[in-house]
Design a protein around this motif. Structure first.
Motif, PDB file in Angstrom:
ATOM      1  N   TRP A  50       0.727  -0.660   0.069  1.00 29.62           N
ATOM      2  CA  TRP A  50       0.253   0.258   0.168  1.00 29.62           C
ATOM      3  C   TRP A  50       0.874   1.507   0.046  1.00 29.62           C
ATOM      4  CZ3 TRP A  50      -4.233  -0.647   3.960  1.00 29.62           C
ATOM      5  CH2 TRP A  50      -5.170  -1.357   3.619  1.00 29.62           C
ATOM      6  N   SER A 104      -2.499   8.768   2.546  1.00 28.20           N
ATOM      7  CA  SER A 104      -2.477   8.540   3.321  1.00 28.20           C
ATOM      8  C   SER A 104      -2.378   7.308   4.172  1.00 28.20           C
ATOM      9  CB  SER A 104      -4.486   7.714   3.409  1.00 28.20           C
ATOM     10  OG  SER A 104      -4.896   8.642   2.278  1.00 28.20           O
ATOM     11  N   TYR A 105      -1.256   6.996   2.982  1.00 30.46           N
ATOM     12  CA  TYR A 105      -0.249   5.490   3.803  1.00 30.46           C
ATOM     13  C   TYR A 105       1.570   6.083   3.937  1.00 30.46           C
ATOM     14  CZ  TYR A 105      -4.861   3.104   2.587  1.00 30.46           C
ATOM     15  OH  TYR A 105      -5.702   3.036   2.501  1.00 30.46           O
ATOM     16  N   MET A 121      -4.481  -5.444   6.784  1.00 24.04           N
ATOM     17  CA  MET A 121      -5.046  -6.441   7.015  1.00 24.04           C
ATOM     18  C   MET A 121      -4.381  -8.108   7.032  1.00 24.04           C
ATOM     19  SD  MET A 121      -8.495  -5.299   5.715  1.00 24.04           S
ATOM     20  CE  MET A 121      -8.404  -4.206   4.136  1.00 24.04           C
ATOM     21  N   HIS A 122      -3.286  -8.367   7.432  1.00 22.22           N
ATOM     22  CA  HIS A 122      -2.956  -8.969   7.452  1.00 22.22           C
ATOM     23  C   HIS A 122      -2.609  -9.695   6.190  1.00 22.22           C
ATOM     24  CE1 HIS A 122       0.354 -11.449   9.434  1.00 22.22           C
ATOM     25  NE2 HIS A 122      -0.198 -12.518   9.166  1.00 22.22           N
ATOM     26  N   THR A 176     -12.645 -11.025  -2.397  1.00 23.22           N
ATOM     27  CA  THR A 176     -13.636 -10.684  -1.568  1.00 23.22           C
ATOM     28  C   THR A 176     -13.590  -9.294  -1.088  1.00 23.22           C
ATOM     29  OG1 THR A 176     -13.037 -13.122  -0.170  1.00 23.22           O
ATOM     30  CG2 THR A 176     -13.562 -10.890   0.877  1.00 23.22           C
ATOM     31  N   CYS A 177     -12.205  -8.843  -1.252  1.00 25.77           N
ATOM     32  CA  CYS A 177     -12.342  -7.738  -1.841  1.00 25.77           C
ATOM     33  C   CYS A 177     -12.631  -5.786  -3.012  1.00 25.77           C
ATOM     34  CB  CYS A 177     -11.802  -6.965  -0.387  1.00 25.77           C
ATOM     35  SG  CYS A 177     -11.557  -7.603   1.086  1.00 25.77           S
ATOM     36  N   VAL A 216     -14.140  -7.072  -5.856  1.00 20.70           N
ATOM     37  CA  VAL A 216     -14.408  -7.676  -6.691  1.00 20.70           C
ATOM     38  C   VAL A 216     -14.131  -7.261  -8.453  1.00 20.70           C
ATOM     39  CG1 VAL A 216     -15.525  -7.195  -5.305  1.00 20.70           C
ATOM     40  CG2 VAL A 216     -16.847  -5.833  -6.734  1.00 20.70           C
ATOM     41  N   ASP A 267     -16.724  -1.014 -13.613  1.00 20.93           N
ATOM     42  CA  ASP A 267     -17.177   0.411 -13.554  1.00 20.93           C
ATOM     43  C   ASP A 267     -15.751   0.540 -11.930  1.00 20.93           C
ATOM     44  OD1 ASP A 267     -16.965   2.368 -12.034  1.00 20.93           O
ATOM     45  OD2 ASP A 267     -19.399   1.941 -11.297  1.00 20.93           O
ATOM     46  N   PRO A 326     -12.911   6.869  -2.264  1.00 24.86           N
ATOM     47  CA  PRO A 326     -11.824   6.632  -1.420  1.00 24.86           C
ATOM     48  C   PRO A 326     -11.421   5.929   0.332  1.00 24.86           C
ATOM     49  CG  PRO A 326     -12.263   9.384  -1.152  1.00 24.86           C
ATOM     50  CD  PRO A 326     -13.492   7.995  -1.694  1.00 24.86           C
ATOM     51  N   HIS A 327      -9.940   4.943  -0.330  1.00 21.86           N
ATOM     52  CA  HIS A 327      -9.665   4.115   0.345  1.00 21.86           C
ATOM     53  C   HIS A 327     -10.805   2.542   0.272  1.00 21.86           C
ATOM     54  CE1 HIS A 327      -7.780   6.909   2.381  1.00 21.86           C
ATOM     55  NE2 HIS A 327      -8.831   8.373   2.484  1.00 21.86           N
ATOM     56  N   ALA A 328     -11.495   2.579  -0.632  1.00 18.72           N
ATOM     57  CA  ALA A 328     -11.775   1.506  -0.831  1.00 18.72           C
ATOM     58  C   ALA A 328     -11.449   0.249  -1.448  1.00 18.72           C
ATOM     59  CB  ALA A 328     -13.638   1.687  -1.524  1.00 18.72           C
ATOM     60  N   ALA A 329     -11.854  -1.147  -1.690  1.00 19.75           N
ATOM     61  CA  ALA A 329     -10.961  -1.798  -2.060  1.00 19.75           C
ATOM     62  C   ALA A 329     -11.102  -2.041  -4.223  1.00 19.75           C
ATOM     63  CB  ALA A 329     -11.608  -3.160  -2.040  1.00 19.75           C
ATOM     64  N   ARG A 364     -11.104  -2.127  -8.338  1.00 20.12           N
ATOM     65  CA  ARG A 364     -11.252  -2.955  -8.810  1.00 20.12           C
ATOM     66  C   ARG A 364     -10.915  -2.718  -9.983  1.00 20.12           C
ATOM     67  NH1 ARG A 364     -16.886  -0.916  -6.405  1.00 20.12           N
ATOM     68  NH2 ARG A 364     -17.830   0.555  -8.245  1.00 20.12           N
TER      69      ARG A 364
END
Lengths: 750, 152, 204
Positions: free
Chosen positions: C65, C69-70, C78-79, C96-97, C99, C103, C108-111, C113
């Motif tokens: 990452w 922000s990081y 999340m290991h 899983t995250c 998808v 689109d 922001p900060h979502a997974a 895709r």
């Protein structure tokens, strides 16, 4: 508000340290029985023998007025009643009921008296008990301060016993035998010939007779539920099947879904809003102002979120510092400043003389603002119809909500009903009610419709009323291998008066004990020993966070003690035990020594262990934490915890609460801070504010002792010792003293 | 559009970019999946799509391909899935809000890996946040459920 | 029906209206070594950009990452470990995250895709933390680039972009993320220029 309430609010001033005025009147009023709120709504054939038990032909309802935000309050309250009522609580309906003065919390204020919890005896206990008078008069039906069990232990068992004996009396009259010849079992009265009459069958007759109040509580040896291992939580099955209905899950036909964006500088009014992009978005019904912000009403939560996101808003700025640097500068400025002096509840020996005479060891500490961030974002459903207001929400303060909603809606408090729902966590967040105020404001614009307000996670994190940031300075002295002088000063905004003022509109005079709670009241004897609180200006509005004042003071007091012990060349555990003047506290220290096989802080190359101790809410809790320095950073291997709550009512849930407290304490100490820029926190979602995730969770071993003289709650006391135990362990492993939280600003963790 | 949830087909009239979570909660009144963060950082919204764990807050419903199972479809109070039974036996839940997601994630884990080690549990379950600190019991309950499933 | 609407919308968001084979390839040898080296410099800036390099990681299989922000780049929270499968099959599947969707527009900060299954690039395509010379050598080595000559590398970029895969996503990553430098079209063109110049590599 009732007349008693109005008079009481004029007459009583409750401070966290003292009660002033109106005592004789107060005692008189406080001795008057409080009406049973269940009696108002009873239907034919229903009996409400006490405010906690309602019975009709269809079944038994137990009223558990303390809020369940995950700590198991709901279950333990039901078991307390059921233990004396002789029913299986799994067969009863259990509900928090309507808020009422009868459910006042007599214990939560008792911890604010200026006598440390380890001191017992007539004066201390009388003063603590006396705090139930203002609590009763102010109708403080509040959940918090680890008070559910101590407050309910006798009261709810008495309610069960009263109900049981009254049902027996009803049966005795029906069949013409003496009450003493009857017994009860599993929801029924058993006659001498062995036939049984179900409670539900006796409800109507029981309602006709005066409750039997001369009851004797059963000894612990006769308990069927309390104290037993593997006592199942009554909400467990629902929570494991997705069938628990939290506030956010409430659903009504034709319900509207709303959200808000309010000024992240909480409480600051004024904003320029451009709603042009949001208007006309699918499903959006209204965009309208609410206090300090903008509300969006739509037909689906996500659509409301999307529209709120599309609002262009320029917020007004408040007059306190907008950045963390500026805030810490203000805290530092107040520290030690005579004009900011707030209180000194501990001053033993002559600290000034001692520190002038010899070499002084000093250290400065700081801790950040912390969000509560419960998993369920704040929400409330409100309907306003024909002058009646109904509110469904998860809260710790239903009566404050009732009164505030009445004010906003312009109705009497009696016209407001508050239905308290199960909560997806709180950690103190639900001692605030901004979201309910907003929901009432919005619902007033759509009369007759149910309206559910949901905060986005970002809104929730930005309006969290966080744990106060604070700074501290320690000065001390050692001699002959012992700690001999300890002087700690702490500077923080006045949390308790801010909070109480926000909720009640009243001022809370006197000092704010939360500035030093958890440091001034520790059970140690040091010849020259002083703790002073300084009141910094109000900045970011702050509130109670799991373990309240002790969350920071536990870190300050115990870390500085550890530094002095190290300077003295003494053993961290042995010196704490030598200094300890309270038997139950000494025993938890000895217990973690035994559990960990303690023989010093060093446990091999690159490894170390530390002790942490804090007595909070009357509960001494000691922890030993073992860490290893790895290439990827510090790994926490093992935590040993000993805790004394006086009497353990639910060993399984006690262990869960201690696990949770340790993980909450460690996770935030390691990883979390709210950092302010432009008056708003940068951390607005879980990517930047995680607490602890599973991979960082250590093995935890718990031992509960029962040497304390009063029964106590365990929801919070495991939190404060975790951070110092970890910092002290890191020092043992690496030689690095970290005096600022979060620790990951200074060292990496695995 | 049509979607199948817990074996029942539903017709909904929503924009395709609406996340599955909000279709379930606000359109179909299926409230087991929870909103916690909206950005795949907490896992409270976890459901299965054709057996695989998916964060329903991330999946635009227009991109859904497959049948959805929520916690309500995994097991019921009368007939618990092995993971749910282990959760009850270990008294895992505190506030319980994250546990729908934890349980759905754990069930998917055991489907792929019937006997996970502690390290594997840590790797899979660290995407599901619990603020109450139920992690020690989650680990224990997963081992227990794995054991029970292997005996079945 | 619904699906095609989404794709059209996403393509217009991505600006990735790049048809396969749309680029007319230069003749091999028609580009000077200097121009080829300059093209590689631009390619290098793209592939070490966090949008690309964060998932081109080595054999620890741990994505990175980074971004405003990081702070410094750090291992995925999340290991997360994608396993030797590079799709998370051994642990938590990436999907899983992350998808699969055309689109790209996430919060922001979502997974993030894209239109194909989210995964780490094969381990031999390791870019994260690698030098110019190392990355250049890898890109031109058929043993470590999926058996592709320079024309096939260009085709690979065009094909991936046409599926709304990571190559398209890198320049419109959504969620206020910083896109890779310049444009997709320029990157494809640079790959062709570098190839036609004989895939020259820097010395260090």
């Amino acid at each position: 508000m009732s007349r008693v309430g109005k008079i009481a609010r004029r007459t009583f001033l409750i401070g966290s340290a003292a009660i002033a005025g109106g005592v004789a009147f107060g005692v008189y009023m406080a001795k008057k029985p409080i009406p049973n709120p269940l009696l108002d709504d009873l239907k034919d054939g229903e009996a409400a023998i006490t405010p906690f038990v309602k019975i009709d032909a269809n079944g038994i309802t137990l009223i558990t007025p303390r809020a369940d935000k995950g700590q198991g309050a709901y279950s333990i309250q039901a078991y307390l009643i059921a233990e004396e009522l002789d029913i299986d609580p799994a067969t009863a309906t259990i509900t928090p009921g309507m808020p009422g003065q009868a459910y006042y919390n007599a214990t939560v204020l008792g911890e604010g008296v200026p006598i440390p919890a380890y001191k017992e005896g007539f004066v201390a206990d009388t003063l603590r008990d006396f705090m139930s008078v203002p609590a009763k008069l102010l109708s403080i039906q509040m959940t918090g301060g680890s008070s559910t069990v101590p407050d309910g232990f006798d009261r709810m068992r008495l309610a069960g016993a009263t109900a049981r004996e009254t049902l027996k009396e009803a049966a005795a009259r029906r069949v013409g035998v003496a009450r003493g010849d009857l017994r009860t079992e599993n929801g029924a009265v058993i006659l001498p010939d062995g036939t049984s009459i179900a409670y539900t069958d006796l409800a109507a007759e029981a309602a006709e007779i005066d409750p039997v109040t001369d009851v004797t509580l059963r000894p612990a040896s006769a308990w069927r539920y309390l104290g037993k291992p593997d006592l199942p939580r009554l909400d467990m099955l629902r929570k494991c099947t997705g069938t628990e209905v939290y506030g956010i899950d409430m659903e009504f036909q034709d319900m509207l879904h709303a959200t808000v964006r309010a000024n992240p500088a909480v409480g600051t009014a004024g904003a320029r809003v451009d709603a042009s992009a949001a208007e006309g978005m699918r499903g959006v019904e209204k965009i309208l102002p609410v206090s300090n912000g903008v509300g969006v009403i739509a037909n689906n939560t996500w659509r409301a979120f999307q529209a709120a996101e599309a609002l262009e808003i320029a917020w007004s700025a408040p007059d306190y510092p907008g950045t963390s640097d500026g805030i810490f500068a203000a805290l530092e400025q107040a520290l030690g400043d005579p004009d900011s002096y707030d209180h000194r509840q501990r001053d033993e020996g002559d600290v000034d003389a001692a520190l002038e005479a010899g070499e002084v060891i000093d250290a400065r500490y700081r801790i950040p603002y912390l969000a509560h961030a419960p998993m369920e974002p704040m929400n409330a459903v409100v309907r306003v119809l024909d002058g009646q207001v109904e509110i469904w929400t998860g809260t710790q303060i239903p009566l404050f909500i009732r009164d505030r909603a009445a004010t906003i809606a312009g109705v009497d408090p009696e016209a407001v009903k508050v239905y308290v729902l199960p909560m997806g966590g709180s950690f103190g967040h639900r001692l605030e009610m901004t979201h309910v105020e907003q929901a009432v404001e919005l619902a007033l614009t759509v009369p007759g419709r149910h309206l559910k307000l949901t905060w986005s996670r970002e809104e929730d994190m930005s309006h969290d009323y966080p744990r106060p940031a604070s700074v501290a300075a320690g000065r001390g002295q050692v001699a002959d291998g012992k700690v001999v002088a300890f002087d700690l000063s702490v500077s923080q905004s006045a949390m308790a008066p801010e909070w109480f003022g926000r909720l009640s509109g009243m001022s809370l005079p006197g000092p704010d004990a939360t500035i030093t709670t958890g440091s001034w009241d520790q059970p140690f004897a040091i010849p020259d020993y002083r703790v002073t609180g300084y009141r910094a200006p109000s900045m970011v509005p702050v509130s109670s966070w799991r373990s309240v004042g002790a969350s920071g003071n536990g870190f300050y007091h115990d870390c500085f003690l550890d530094e002095l012990i190290h300077a003295a060349g003494a053993d961290p555990l042995a010196e704490r035990i030598r200094l300890c003047l309270h038997e139950p506290a000494r025993k938890v220290l000895e217990a973690v020594g035994e559990m960990s096989g303690w023989d010093g802080p060093s446990i091999g190359e690159g490894r170390g262990r530390g002790v942490g101790f804090c007595m909070s809410f009357g509960v001494p809790c000691a922890q030993v934490i073992e860490v290893t320095q790895t290439e990827a950073g510090i790994r926490i291997d093992q935590v040993y915890v000993a805790v004394d709550v006086g009497e353990v009512l639910d060993p399984t849930n006690l262990e869960a609460q201690v696990f949770g407290g340790v993980i909450f304490g460690l996770g935030h100490a390691m990883n979390c801070a709210l950092t302010y820029e432009d008056h708003a926190p940068l951390e607005t979602n879980c990517h930047a504010y995680e607490g602890m995730r599973l991979y960082q969770a250590p093995q935890i071993e718990v031992r509960a002792l029962s040497n304390g003289s009063r029964i106590r709650g365990v929801g919070e006391p495991a939190v404060p010792p975790a951070a110092p135990a970890l910092a002290n362990a890191i020092f043992a492993a690496t030689g690095q003293r970290i005096r600022e939280l979060p620790l990951n600003k200074h060292i990496d963790f695995v | 559009m049509k979607l199948t949830v817990n074996g029942t087909e539903h017709e909904v009239d929503v924009e395709p970019e609406m996340p599955l979570l909000w279709v379930l909660r606000d359109e179909l009144d299926i409230k087991g999946p929870k909103y916690g963060c909206g950005i795949a950082q907490c896992g409270a919204c976890t459901v299965h799509v054709d057996g695989m764990a998916v964060r329903s807050c991330q999946l635009p419903v227009g991109d859904l391909e497959g049948e959805v199972t929520t916690i309500e479809g995994l097991g019921t109070p009368e007939s618990l899935h092995a993971v749910q039974a282990a959760w009850v036996a270990h008294q895992v839940a505190q506030c319980g809000y994250c546990q729908s997601g934890q349980i759905m994630q754990a069930a998917a884990l055991l489907d792929l890996n019937p006997a996970p080690s502690d390290e594997e549990i840590d790797a899979v379950m660290s995407g599901n946040l619990c603020r109450c600190g139920t992690y020690p019991r989650i680990r224990a309950a997963i081992h227990d459920a794995a054991q029970k499933l292997s005996e079945a | 029906m619904q699906k095609s609407v989404v794709i059209l919308a996403a393509v217009s968001i991505a600006g990735a209206a790049l048809a396969e084979g749309a680029l007319t390839l230069p003749e091999e040898g028609s580009i000077s070594r200097a121009d080829g080296q300059a093209a590689f410099e631009r390619i290098y800036e793209v592939v070490i950009h966090p949008r690309c390099a964060n998932c081109h990681v080595g054999e620890d299989n741990i994505p990175m990452w980074s971004g405003p922000s990081y702070g410094e780049a750090r291992p995925h929270g999340m290991h997360i470990n994608a396993g030797e499968s590079r799709i998370g099959a051994e642990f938590l599947p990436c999907q899983t995250c992350h998808v699969t969707s055309d689109d790209f527009d996430t919060a922001p900060h979502a997974a993030p895709r894209f239109g194909i299954a989210w995964q780490l690039a094969p381990v031999e395509f390791e870019w994260f933390g690698k030098s110019r010379a190392e990355i250049c050598a890898q890109l031109k080595d058929p043993e470590r680039n999926g058996g592709r000559d320079w024309r096939e590398l260009v085709e690979h970029l065009e094909h991936d972009a046409s599926l709304n895969g990571p190559v398209a996503w890198g320049w419109s990553p959504g969620g206020d993320r910083e896109p890779a430098p310049r444009t997709l079209e320029e990157h494809v063109e640079d790959m062709a220029l570098w190839g036609a110049a004989g895939q020259p590599c820097p010395a260090e």
